[in-house]
Design a protein around this motif. Structure first.
Motif, PDB file in Angstrom:
ATOM      1  N   LEU A  63       0.800  -1.155   0.103  1.00 27.35           N
ATOM      2  CA  LEU A  63       0.014  -0.144   0.019  1.00 27.35           C
ATOM      3  C   LEU A  63       0.747   1.363  -0.110  1.00 27.35           C
ATOM      4  O   LEU A  63       0.644   2.104  -0.592  1.00 27.35           O
ATOM      5  N   LEU A  64       1.945   1.190   0.722  1.00 32.20           N
ATOM      6  CA  LEU A  64       2.858   2.204   0.957  1.00 32.20           C
ATOM      7  C   LEU A  64       3.430   2.743  -0.558  1.00 32.20           C
ATOM      8  O   LEU A  64       3.358   3.754  -0.868  1.00 32.20           O
ATOM      9  N   MET A  65       3.876   1.705  -1.429  1.00 35.57           N
ATOM     10  CA  MET A  65       4.226   1.861  -2.709  1.00 35.57           C
ATOM     11  C   MET A  65       3.295   2.247  -3.615  1.00 35.57           C
ATOM     12  O   MET A  65       3.545   2.992  -4.582  1.00 35.57           O
ATOM     13  N   PHE A  66       1.977   1.685  -3.400  1.00 36.50           N
ATOM     14  CA  PHE A  66       0.874   2.057  -4.322  1.00 36.50           C
ATOM     15  C   PHE A  66       0.741   3.592  -4.342  1.00 36.50           C
ATOM     16  O   PHE A  66       0.429   4.159  -5.242  1.00 36.50           O
ATOM     17  N   MET A  67       0.727   3.891  -2.902  1.00 29.18           N
ATOM     18  CA  MET A  67       0.508   5.477  -2.644  1.00 29.18           C
ATOM     19  C   MET A  67       1.803   6.253  -3.367  1.00 29.18           C
ATOM     20  O   MET A  67       1.319   7.408  -3.872  1.00 29.18           O
ATOM     21  N   ALA A  68       2.836   5.793  -3.376  1.00 26.90           N
ATOM     22  CA  ALA A  68       3.948   6.432  -3.916  1.00 26.90           C
ATOM     23  C   ALA A  68       3.557   6.616  -5.466  1.00 26.90           C
ATOM     24  O   ALA A  68       3.729   7.553  -6.085  1.00 26.90           O
ATOM     25  N   GLY A  69       3.203   5.606  -5.985  1.00 25.23           N
ATOM     26  CA  GLY A  69       2.849   5.447  -7.324  1.00 25.23           C
ATOM     27  C   GLY A  69       1.729   6.424  -7.747  1.00 25.23           C
ATOM     28  O   GLY A  69       1.934   6.996  -8.828  1.00 25.23           O
ATOM     29  N   LEU A  70       0.764   6.632  -6.919  1.00 23.10           N
ATOM     30  CA  LEU A  70      -0.496   7.181  -7.018  1.00 23.10           C
ATOM     31  C   LEU A  70       0.037   8.765  -6.824  1.00 23.10           C
ATOM     32  O   LEU A  70      -0.553   9.605  -7.701  1.00 23.10           O
ATOM     33  N   GLU A  71       1.322   9.047  -6.284  1.00 25.51           N
ATOM     34  CA  GLU A  71       1.541  10.446  -6.075  1.00 25.51           C
ATOM     35  C   GLU A  71       2.635  10.915  -6.987  1.00 25.51           C
ATOM     36  O   GLU A  71       3.273  12.121  -7.172  1.00 25.51           O
TER      37      GLU A  71
END
Length: 392
Positions: A63-71
């Protein structure tokens, strides 16, 4: 039910640690990592890694890396392809050569020394992402270069790991080279799938989700894309974090990006991410710490400086300013779950003896603890605004 009690302890302890970390001006992740050491086998021996805890930790990093990709700004990522590759290559060569060479000087076998270098060629930007987000520096040339270099770094590291395991470790055998070649083809297929996801599949799925008569349909669809890409990455031998990162980039190209961000970030940061950082600290024990201390101290210093210098050299070669290069270099220092996973695979493949494996855990944890402090210092020296303007 025992796991529920463990989860309560972790969440309460990390919340308090995060509060006091903020009070003294250090990233909250430092407090969370220290909590893992304190409540784990290293000090109080209250909590041990378990299958359930590992699942929560894995979801946390995904989830942390998903949020990084999202931003992440995809256009910005395209712009930093050349510096990202330069940073990744320099950041792999220095640890393999210097840390492998020093390990030989300590009397370790060539295979072990080489694998130590491979372990510390890995980069985990999960912790760096937290600090970059704190300084609003993810959507900058430096931030995008760190993320892009981590992706390239992971690919190079996986190829080196696959090669060593296939030729030397448990993967060696009659069909070792064939299996390695087939795995490489699968990994190429994964990146083709990631491109298709960004270009067509994710936008189509998000449009379909908006037609469903369920309020959470868009969020559920985004989570399914995230977990699906993480699973696919794991299947082909890459880190699930890479798959989640590309999933975040894909969802970021849709018009519901902000909605997904608002829905997923609170539960991610409040629940899963703290468990991930605690799980790193749980790997620390002090049984043979004193006798191994000289090796651990020297390797920790090398773990920090080889990635820092490698990243900074790569950034400078591709046109970054001195301060921007320092941000990129310090942003590549953290090893975290990537190095831990690599070390575990090497241990299972009999490339690392048990005592050396424990020493590697210490070095990984200590270098990971140093990483956010160094990155925060570099961003403060650069004043964050300078990163956003001079290096864009």
């Amino acid at each position: 039910m025992a796991f529920i009690g463990t989860l309560i302890l972790i969440l309460v302890a990390t919340t308090i640690a995060g509060h006091f970390s903020a009070r003294v001006g250090i990233p909250a992740v430092i407090g969370e990592l220290l909590i893992g050491i304190i409540i784990g086998p290293g000090v109080l021996n209250w909590v041990h890694n378990s299958s359930a805890l590992s699942v929560f930790a894995n979801i946390g990093v995904i989830l942390l890396m998903f949020m990084a990709g999202l931003e992440s700004n995809l256009a910005q990522l395209r712009k930093v392809l050349r510096p990202a590759l330069a940073v990744a290559v320099c950041g792999v060569i220095l640890p393999v050569v210097l840390m492998g060479g020093v390990s030989l000087a300590f009397g370790y076998h060539f295979t072990e020394a080489l694998f130590i270098g491979v372990v510390f060629s890995a980069t985990s930007v999960s912790i760096s992402v937290v600090v970059l987000r704190e300084f609003h520096a993810l959507d900058t040339r430096a931030g995008a270069t760190i993320l892009g270099a981590a992706v390239a770094d992971d690919i190079i590291g996986v190829l080196l790991l696959s090669l060593m395991v296939a030729l030397i470790g448990g993967g060696a055998g009659e069909h070792g080279n064939t299996n390695m070649g087939l795995q490489f083809l699968f990994q190429v297929g994964f990146f083709v799938a990631a491109y298709l996801l960004v270009k067509w599949i994710a936008p189509m799925l998000m449009r379909i989700s908006e037609r469903l008569l369920i309020p959470t349909a868009r969020t559920v669809t985004a989570v399914v894309i995230c977990l699906g890409m993480a699973y696919l990455a794991e299947v082909v031998g890459l880190s699930g974090a890479i798959g989640a990162f590309f999933a975040g980039i894909a969802v970021a190209q849709t018009h519901v990006k902000q909605v997904i961000d608002d829905h997923i970030e609170p539960i991610s940061n409040a629940f899963f991410v703290p468990v991930f950082f605690v799980s790193i600290g749980l790997n620390v024990t002090f049984a043979h710490f004193v006798t191994s201390l000289p090796f651990i101290v020297l390797m920790t210093i090398l773990a920090v400086v080889t990635k820092w210098w490698g990243g900074e050299i790569g950034a400078r070669l591709t046109g970054f300013s001195k301060s921007g290069s320092r941000v990129v270099g310090t942003g590549m220092v953290a090893r975290g779950e990537m190095a831990l996973i690599t070390a575990q695979i090497g241990f299972d493949a009999h490339l690392l003896a048990n005592g050396l494996y424990v020493d590697m855990i210490f070095v990984i944890v200590f270098s990971t603890l140093a990483a956010p402090l160094l990155l925060r210092w570099a961003l403060s020296k650069d004043d964050a605004t300078a990163v956003s303007t001079s290096d864009k």
